[in-house]
Design a protein around this motif. Structure first.
Motif, PDB file in Angstrom:
ATOM      1  N   VAL A   1      -2.816  -9.638   4.278  1.00  0.00           N
ATOM      2  CA  VAL A   1      -2.008 -10.654   5.062  1.00  0.00           C
ATOM      3  C   VAL A   1      -3.109 -10.858   6.207  1.00  0.00           C
ATOM      4  N   SER A   2      -3.892  -9.836   6.667  1.00  0.00           N
ATOM      5  CA  SER A   2      -4.608 -10.185   7.791  1.00  0.00           C
ATOM      6  C   SER A   2      -5.788 -11.355   7.564  1.00  0.00           C
TER       7      SER A   2
ATOM      8  N   ARG B   1       6.963  -4.830  13.924  1.00  0.00           N
ATOM      9  CA  ARG B   1       5.795  -5.418  13.859  1.00  0.00           C
ATOM     10  C   ARG B   1       5.469  -5.827  12.381  1.00  0.00           C
ATOM     11  N   TYR B   2       5.430  -4.670  11.520  1.00  0.00           N
ATOM     12  CA  TYR B   2       5.200  -4.533  10.262  1.00  0.00           C
ATOM     13  C   TYR B   2       5.939  -5.503   9.381  1.00  0.00           C
ATOM     14  N   ILE B   3       7.325  -5.447   9.673  1.00  0.00           N
ATOM     15  CA  ILE B   3       8.301  -6.302   9.109  1.00  0.00           C
ATOM     16  C   ILE B   3       7.798  -7.693   9.128  1.00  0.00           C
ATOM     17  N   LEU B   4       7.701  -7.860  10.719  1.00  0.00           N
ATOM     18  CA  LEU B   4       7.447  -9.486  11.053  1.00  0.00           C
ATOM     19  C   LEU B   4       6.242  -9.971  10.415  1.00  0.00           C
ATOM     20  N   ALA B   5       5.137  -9.249  10.436  1.00  0.00           N
ATOM     21  CA  ALA B   5       4.027  -9.778   9.784  1.00  0.00           C
ATOM     22  C   ALA B   5       4.075 -10.082   8.466  1.00  0.00           C
TER      23      ALA B   5
ATOM     24  N   PRO C   1       0.762  -1.239  -0.036  1.00  0.00           N
ATOM     25  CA  PRO C   1       0.002   0.070  -0.023  1.00  0.00           C
ATOM     26  C   PRO C   1       0.764   0.982   0.046  1.00  0.00           C
ATOM     27  N   GLY C   2       0.501   2.169  -0.765  1.00  0.00           N
ATOM     28  CA  GLY C   2       1.132   3.320  -0.730  1.00  0.00           C
ATOM     29  C   GLY C   2       2.407   3.597  -1.712  1.00  0.00           C
ATOM     30  N   ASN C   3       2.537   2.605  -2.536  1.00  0.00           N
ATOM     31  CA  ASN C   3       3.903   2.380  -3.328  1.00  0.00           C
ATOM     32  C   ASN C   3       3.339   2.685  -4.498  1.00  0.00           C
ATOM     33  N   SER C   4       4.118   3.695  -5.362  1.00  0.00           N
ATOM     34  CA  SER C   4       3.623   4.179  -6.310  1.00  0.00           C
ATOM     35  C   SER C   4       3.798   3.456  -7.951  1.00  0.00           C
ATOM     36  N   PHE C   5       4.690   2.261  -7.498  1.00  0.00           N
ATOM     37  CA  PHE C   5       4.985   1.218  -8.404  1.00  0.00           C
ATOM     38  C   PHE C   5       3.537   0.690  -8.781  1.00  0.00           C
ATOM     39  N   PHE C   6       2.604   0.311  -7.879  1.00  0.00           N
ATOM     40  CA  PHE C   6       1.394  -0.684  -8.007  1.00  0.00           C
ATOM     41  C   PHE C   6       0.243   0.393  -8.333  1.00  0.00           C
TER      42      PHE C   6
ATOM     43  N   ASP D   1      -1.972  -5.172   5.208  1.00  0.00           N
ATOM     44  CA  ASP D   1      -2.906  -4.380   5.854  1.00  0.00           C
ATOM     45  C   ASP D   1      -2.756  -4.305   7.407  1.00  0.00           C
ATOM     46  N   LEU D   2      -1.843  -4.909   7.891  1.00  0.00           N
ATOM     47  CA  LEU D   2      -1.460  -4.974   9.356  1.00  0.00           C
ATOM     48  C   LEU D   2      -0.755  -3.516   9.703  1.00  0.00           C
ATOM     49  N   TYR D   3      -0.973  -3.225  10.816  1.00  0.00           N
ATOM     50  CA  TYR D   3      -0.120  -2.107  11.605  1.00  0.00           C
ATOM     51  C   TYR D   3      -0.201  -0.784  10.814  1.00  0.00           C
TER      52      TYR D   3
END
Length: 234
Positions: free
Chosen positions: A115-116, A172-176, A34-39, A64-66
């Motif tokens: 991911v959730s 937390r974001y990375i580990l998810a 999310p928020g990445n201009s590539f996509f 979509d987590l954190y």
């Protein structure tokens, strides 16, 4: 909406073993940030078409987590962080869902999910617990994750040190996402799987290197997707 031609996508397997996984073509995970201009919507739909032409099954997965926690840790008020996260996720959800629907209306081969939606699966939970244990016991993993957190926050909190809260949420974001990099075949119930992203996965050297500790499963691969100019694809 104009769909990007699939012949301008190429994939570079990260290792020779990853190439074997690619050639097996059982399953692909397409990670969408999310928020990445590539996509853009066109790029996501093009990626879905490209993957469906090459793999028996495809999962388009977005984080979509954190998200709200990240915005709040970076200085937004709780209400503003929540609103910004909702808007951000609404956009990426629409891109991913529309792409899957355009390519496979019945959802038999191409699926879109956050991911959730995976966190309730036993294998995801098992892998998450494994990662949590290694964050305490494996100095290489802890140092690598800390380095990623530093790199991310360096551009977000210029002129001041990152707070403990910011570092915690970023970790937390990375580990998810990590379970999807380690063993997506187990999570999705497939024989082998290629995790595809438009950049080298941040922990790729660790996951696919020699030695012990956190390593990708034998039937897990990683591929770096490139989007070439039309004239370059000829």
């Amino acid at each position: 909406m104009t769909t990007i031609a699939t012949d301008i996508f190429t994939v570079r397997p990260y290792t020779s073993h990853c190439r074997v996984i690619e050639q097996e073509a059982q399953h692909a995970v397409i990670g969408v940030s999310p928020g990445n201009s590539f996509f853009t919507a066109e790029t996501v739909t093009g990626l879905a078409h490209w993957a469906a032409e090459r793999f028996a099954r495809v999962d388009l997965v977005y984080t979509d987590l954190y998200i709200a926690d990240m915005y709040e840790a970076l200085g937004y008020s709780p209400d503003d962080a929540r609103r910004k996260a909702v808007k951000n996720l609404r956009g990426v959800r629409a891109k991913v869902s529309n792409a899957a629907l355009a390519v496979d209306p019945d959802g038999a081969r191409v699926r879109a999910q956050p991911v959730s939606a995976l966190t309730g699966r036993p294998e995801y939970r098992r892998l998450s617990r494994h990662v949590e244990t290694l964050m305490t016991d494996d100095a290489a993993l802890a140092a690598t994750v800390a380095g990623l957190v530093d790199r991310f926050l360096r551009d977000k909190v210029t002129g001041r040190d990152a707070t403990d809260r910011q570092r915690e949420v970023c970790t937390r974001y990375i580990l998810a996402e990590l379970p999807l990099f380690i063993d997506s075949p187990a999570i999705f119930g497939v024989a082998s799987s290629l995790n595809c992203y438009h950049q080298v996965l941040p922990l790729a050297d660790l996951l696919y290197g020699p030695g012990h500790g956190l390593r990708a499963s034998r039937n897990q691969g990683h591929g770096i997707i490139a989007l070439t100019a039309p004239e370059d694809a000829q």
